[in-house]
Write a protein that holds these residues in place. Structure first.
Motif, PDB file in Angstrom:
ATOM      1  N   GLY A   1       0.768  -1.242   0.000  1.00  0.00           N
ATOM      2  CA  GLY A   1       0.000   0.000   0.000  1.00  0.00           C
ATOM      3  C   GLY A   1       0.793   1.282   0.000  1.00  0.00           C
ATOM      4  O   GLY A   1       0.282   2.329  -0.405  1.00  0.00           O
ATOM      5  N   ASP A   2       2.030   1.276   0.483  1.00  0.00           N
ATOM      6  CA  ASP A   2       2.810   2.516   0.521  1.00  0.00           C
ATOM      7  C   ASP A   2       3.146   2.967  -0.900  1.00  0.00           C
ATOM      8  O   ASP A   2       3.401   2.141  -1.783  1.00  0.00           O
ATOM      9  CB  ASP A   2       4.094   2.323   1.321  1.00  0.00           C
ATOM     10  CG  ASP A   2       3.841   2.296   2.821  1.00  0.00           C
ATOM     11  OD1 ASP A   2       2.669   2.185   3.210  1.00  0.00           O
ATOM     12  OD2 ASP A   2       4.804   2.378   3.591  1.00  0.00           O
ATOM     13  N   HIS A   3       3.179   4.283  -1.079  1.00  0.00           N
ATOM     14  CA  HIS A   3       3.324   4.785  -2.450  1.00  0.00           C
ATOM     15  C   HIS A   3       3.763   6.241  -2.424  1.00  0.00           C
ATOM     16  O   HIS A   3       3.655   6.923  -1.394  1.00  0.00           O
ATOM     17  CB  HIS A   3       1.970   4.685  -3.174  1.00  0.00           C
ATOM     18  CG  HIS A   3       2.051   4.897  -4.654  1.00  0.00           C
ATOM     19  ND1 HIS A   3       2.499   3.939  -5.519  1.00  0.00           N
ATOM     20  CD2 HIS A   3       1.743   5.966  -5.410  1.00  0.00           C
ATOM     21  CE1 HIS A   3       2.459   4.401  -6.753  1.00  0.00           C
ATOM     22  NE2 HIS A   3       2.005   5.636  -6.713  1.00  0.00           N
ATOM     23  N   PHE A   4       4.276   6.736  -3.548  1.00  0.00           N
ATOM     24  CA  PHE A   4       4.534   8.166  -3.718  1.00  0.00           C
ATOM     25  C   PHE A   4       4.170   8.563  -5.137  1.00  0.00           C
ATOM     26  O   PHE A   4       4.198   7.749  -6.061  1.00  0.00           O
ATOM     27  CB  PHE A   4       5.994   8.531  -3.390  1.00  0.00           C
ATOM     28  CG  PHE A   4       7.027   7.747  -4.170  1.00  0.00           C
ATOM     29  CD1 PHE A   4       7.477   8.183  -5.407  1.00  0.00           C
ATOM     30  CD2 PHE A   4       7.564   6.584  -3.641  1.00  0.00           C
ATOM     31  CE1 PHE A   4       8.438   7.467  -6.120  1.00  0.00           C
ATOM     32  CE2 PHE A   4       8.524   5.855  -4.331  1.00  0.00           C
ATOM     33  CZ  PHE A   4       8.965   6.301  -5.574  1.00  0.00           C
ATOM     34  N   ASP A   5       3.819   9.827  -5.308  1.00  0.00           N
ATOM     35  CA  ASP A   5       3.415  10.348  -6.614  1.00  0.00           C
ATOM     36  C   ASP A   5       3.898  11.781  -6.719  1.00  0.00           C
ATOM     37  O   ASP A   5       4.005  12.481  -5.698  1.00  0.00           O
ATOM     38  CB  ASP A   5       1.883  10.291  -6.748  1.00  0.00           C
ATOM     39  CG  ASP A   5       1.410  10.646  -8.155  1.00  0.00           C
ATOM     40  OD1 ASP A   5       2.116  10.315  -9.127  1.00  0.00           O
ATOM     41  OD2 ASP A   5       0.336  11.262  -8.288  1.00  0.00           O
ATOM     42  N   TRP A   6       4.212  12.220  -7.931  1.00  0.00           N
ATOM     43  CA  TRP A   6       4.607  13.619  -8.103  1.00  0.00           C
ATOM     44  C   TRP A   6       4.247  14.099  -9.499  1.00  0.00           C
ATOM     45  O   TRP A   6       4.005  13.314 -10.418  1.00  0.00           O
ATOM     46  CB  TRP A   6       6.083  13.847  -7.840  1.00  0.00           C
ATOM     47  CG  TRP A   6       7.042  13.155  -8.774  1.00  0.00           C
ATOM     48  CD1 TRP A   6       7.204  13.353 -10.122  1.00  0.00           C
ATOM     49  CD2 TRP A   6       7.994  12.159  -8.415  1.00  0.00           C
ATOM     50  NE1 TRP A   6       8.190  12.559 -10.615  1.00  0.00           N
ATOM     51  CE2 TRP A   6       8.698  11.814  -9.598  1.00  0.00           C
ATOM     52  CE3 TRP A   6       8.345  11.539  -7.214  1.00  0.00           C
ATOM     53  CZ2 TRP A   6       9.722  10.855  -9.607  1.00  0.00           C
ATOM     54  CZ3 TRP A   6       9.360  10.591  -7.232  1.00  0.00           C
ATOM     55  CH2 TRP A   6      10.026  10.260  -8.404  1.00  0.00           C
TER      56      TRP A   6
ATOM     57  N   ASN B   1       0.832   6.309   3.107  1.00  0.00           N
ATOM     58  CA  ASN B   1       1.134   5.205   4.013  1.00  0.00           C
ATOM     59  C   ASN B   1      -0.069   4.254   3.955  1.00  0.00           C
ATOM     60  O   ASN B   1      -1.010   4.360   4.727  1.00  0.00           O
ATOM     61  CB  ASN B   1       1.342   5.726   5.438  1.00  0.00           C
ATOM     62  CG  ASN B   1       1.933   4.677   6.347  1.00  0.00           C
ATOM     63  OD1 ASN B   1       3.091   4.317   6.232  1.00  0.00           O
ATOM     64  ND2 ASN B   1       1.125   4.177   7.267  1.00  0.00           N
ATOM     65  N   GLY B   2      -0.037   3.364   2.965  1.00  0.00           N
ATOM     66  CA  GLY B   2      -1.202   2.533   2.675  1.00  0.00           C
ATOM     67  C   GLY B   2      -1.590   1.636   3.827  1.00  0.00           C
ATOM     68  O   GLY B   2      -0.743   1.111   4.548  1.00  0.00           O
ATOM     69  N   ALA B   3      -2.892   1.440   3.988  1.00  0.00           N
ATOM     70  CA  ALA B   3      -3.417   0.594   5.064  1.00  0.00           C
ATOM     71  C   ALA B   3      -3.614  -0.826   4.551  1.00  0.00           C
ATOM     72  O   ALA B   3      -4.047  -1.043   3.425  1.00  0.00           O
ATOM     73  CB  ALA B   3      -4.744   1.152   5.574  1.00  0.00           C
ATOM     74  N   GLY B   4      -3.296  -1.811   5.399  1.00  0.00           N
ATOM     75  CA  GLY B   4      -3.513  -3.199   5.044  1.00  0.00           C
ATOM     76  C   GLY B   4      -2.330  -3.793   4.309  1.00  0.00           C
ATOM     77  O   GLY B   4      -1.242  -3.212   4.248  1.00  0.00           O
ATOM     78  N   THR B   5      -2.557  -4.973   3.734  1.00  0.00           N
ATOM     79  CA  THR B   5      -1.491  -5.695   3.039  1.00  0.00           C
ATOM     80  C   THR B   5      -2.006  -6.227   1.714  1.00  0.00           C
ATOM     81  O   THR B   5      -3.216  -6.318   1.484  1.00  0.00           O
ATOM     82  CB  THR B   5      -0.980  -6.877   3.887  1.00  0.00           C
ATOM     83  OG1 THR B   5      -2.081  -7.772   4.138  1.00  0.00           O
ATOM     84  CG2 THR B   5      -0.396  -6.399   5.206  1.00  0.00           C
ATOM     85  N   GLY B   6      -1.067  -6.568   0.857  1.00  0.00           N
ATOM     86  CA  GLY B   6      -1.398  -7.268  -0.376  1.00  0.00           C
ATOM     87  C   GLY B   6      -2.248  -6.478  -1.337  1.00  0.00           C
ATOM     88  O   GLY B   6      -2.225  -5.247  -1.384  1.00  0.00           O
ATOM     89  N   LEU B   7      -3.042  -7.215  -2.111  1.00  0.00           N
ATOM     90  CA  LEU B   7      -3.798  -6.627  -3.205  1.00  0.00           C
ATOM     91  C   LEU B   7      -4.835  -5.618  -2.731  1.00  0.00           C
ATOM     92  O   LEU B   7      -5.047  -4.587  -3.381  1.00  0.00           O
ATOM     93  CB  LEU B   7      -4.473  -7.747  -4.010  1.00  0.00           C
ATOM     94  CG  LEU B   7      -5.109  -7.345  -5.341  1.00  0.00           C
ATOM     95  CD1 LEU B   7      -4.090  -6.694  -6.269  1.00  0.00           C
ATOM     96  CD2 LEU B   7      -5.726  -8.570  -6.018  1.00  0.00           C
ATOM     97  N   SER B   8      -5.484  -5.874  -1.605  1.00  0.00           N
ATOM     98  CA  SER B   8      -6.496  -4.926  -1.128  1.00  0.00           C
ATOM     99  C   SER B   8      -5.871  -3.581  -0.783  1.00  0.00           C
ATOM    100  O   SER B   8      -6.461  -2.523  -1.035  1.00  0.00           O
ATOM    101  CB  SER B   8      -7.228  -5.492   0.093  1.00  0.00           C
ATOM    102  OG  SER B   8      -6.339  -5.674   1.176  1.00  0.00           O
ATOM    103  N   ALA B   9      -4.642  -3.602  -0.224  1.00  0.00           N
ATOM    104  CA  ALA B   9      -3.942  -2.345   0.081  1.00  0.00           C
ATOM    105  C   ALA B   9      -3.566  -1.614  -1.194  1.00  0.00           C
ATOM    106  O   ALA B   9      -3.701  -0.387  -1.295  1.00  0.00           O
ATOM    107  CB  ALA B   9      -2.696  -2.639   0.912  1.00  0.00           C
ATOM    108  N   SER B  10      -3.115  -2.365  -2.197  1.00  0.00           N
ATOM    109  CA  SER B  10      -2.734  -1.754  -3.469  1.00  0.00           C
ATOM    110  C   SER B  10      -3.926  -1.124  -4.168  1.00  0.00           C
ATOM    111  O   SER B  10      -3.838  -0.017  -4.722  1.00  0.00           O
ATOM    112  CB  SER B  10      -2.090  -2.819  -4.363  1.00  0.00           C
ATOM    113  OG  SER B  10      -1.658  -2.265  -5.578  1.00  0.00           O
TER     114      SER B  10
END
Length: 395
Positions: free
Chosen positions: A185-190, A203-212
């Motif tokens: 789930g963690d990510h950055f964009d600009w 700071n994405g919540a959860g794990t795996g595909l659902s977080a993504s």
């Protein structure tokens, strides 16, 4: 030798996306009299450079190339390596808009003149631009970058990224995700638009595909608002409403939204959760104090407010997720208490593109080189000062 660059550029435009390396090889041999070329691409962890044209290069030959290629990649400068037989290998960075893709190797029969090196450097720039565009039309170069299979969540995360680094007259920005092959789930964009840099760290919540999937919804909602002319507040509120009406408050996304004015170093921020901003200035690491507001999607029609701070020429900002600063392997002291600041101070002589790796390696060492238990994102912004102004020189 501008004609050499023009010849290669034409060859690249005419080549199908999966055959760029071969097209460049033929054109460079003809234009520069090279006896050999190869393209090395950086893997997802930026832990190595891997050959595209000759993936079955024997170990001894690969290692001999790799050390010099890595030096070129890190320094972002051409590196010449002459052999006992008089041949000279020229290693050139494959970089476009600050995005480091890899290294081009050109082997010449003798040490080249300065004009030949400059021509080869122009050719590397043309090839980097073509490789960046070709990623939309072929999987070949992405396959070369991966050292193991990506999880479905990680596949989505890497495809969602705008890149891993970008440069501007006033700043250099870089980021890294870990664990690279299983990040959820963690990510950055600009986005760079004139004199403004928009940056978001999630700071994405959860794990795996659902977080993504949750992160993808939030990122695309913010992009939609931004591309429609909306400021930070509009971006945060649209993303928050979108996530809420998808999940009714059961899921939310901690996010930091920043907008840098490259004319004066003023930074506007919406702190909607847990990513932290830390400033490295004169050898001292300090957290930038921001008032934390509700994560995106927690409640319907949440309203957000903008805060401001400024950066000075020479400042370095790190934005890190809780998978970095709160990491406490074995229940010990969190990485962010002291060890993270030591890692950040150790980057003072490195560009941002190298600094993110230094902090990540420090985190990995803190975990005793075990796999990270949580997603981690590190983004590094070097503020040089207004381009052409008193602080506008390179770091």
């Amino acid at each position: 030798m501008p004609e050499a660059s023009g010849t290669v550029s034409r060859a690249l435009r005419e080549a199908p996306p999966d055959r760029l390396a071969e097209a460049a090889d033929r054109a460079i041999r003809a234009a520069l009299g090279a006896s050999r070329t190869d393209v090395f691409v950086a893997d997802y962890r930026i832990s190595g450079l891997w050959p595209v044209l000759d993936p079955d290069l024997p170990d001894a030959g690969f290692l001999a190339c790799h050390g010099v290629a890595q030096r070129c990649f890190s320094s972002q400068q051409p590196v010449l390596d002459s052999g006992d037989d008089g041949r000279c290998r020229v290693y050139l960075p494959l970089t476009v808009w600050g995005e480091r893709l890899g290294v081009l190797l050109v082997e010449l029969p003798a040490a080249p003149a300065a004009s030949t090196v400059e021509a080869a450097r122009d050719i590397a720039g043309e090839l980097a631009l073509a490789l960046r565009a070709a990623d939309r039309g072929t999987d070949r170069y992405r396959r070369a970058r991966r050292r193991e299979r990506l999880s479905m969540a990680a596949e989505m995360q890497w495809d969602l990224l705008p890149g891993r680094s970008v440069t501007h007259g006033a700043f250099l920005l870089a980021g890294q995700l870990e664990p690279a092959y299983t990040v959820g789930g963690d990510h950055f964009d600009w986005s760079v638009d004139g004199d403004r840099l928009a940056l978001t760290v999630l700071n994405g919540a959860g794990t795996g595909l659902s977080a993504s999937l949750l992160t993808a919804v939030a990122v695309n909602a913010m992009r939609n608002a931004r591309r429609s002319g909306g400021g930070l507040v509009e971006q945060a509120e649209l993303a928050s409403d979108t996530v809420f009406f998808q999940h009714r408050g059961e899921r939310h996304v901690a996010t930091l939204l920043l907008e840098l004015d490259a004319t004066d170093g003023r930074v506007r921020a919406v702190d909607a959760g847990s990513p932290h901003v830390l400033r490295l200035r004169g050898g001292s690491v300090q957290r930038v104090p921001l008032e934390q507001q509700l994560p995106l999607g927690m409640f319907a029609e949440t309203r957000y407010e903008v805060q401001e701070f400024t950066v000075e020429p020479g400042d370095r900002l790190f934005v890190v997720s809780d998978g970095v600063y709160a990491a406490a392997p074995g229940g010990g002291e969190p990485y962010g208490e002291r060890a993270m600041a030591r890692s950040m101070r150790a980057t003072r002589l490195q560009p941002a593109t190298e600094a993110v790796g230094t902090v990540m390696r420090g985190l990995q060492s803190y975990h005793a080189d075990a796999d990270l238990r949580d997603d981690a994102v590190v983004v590094c912004l070097d503020w040089r000062g207004r381009a052409g102004g008193p602080g506008g020189g390179a770091r």
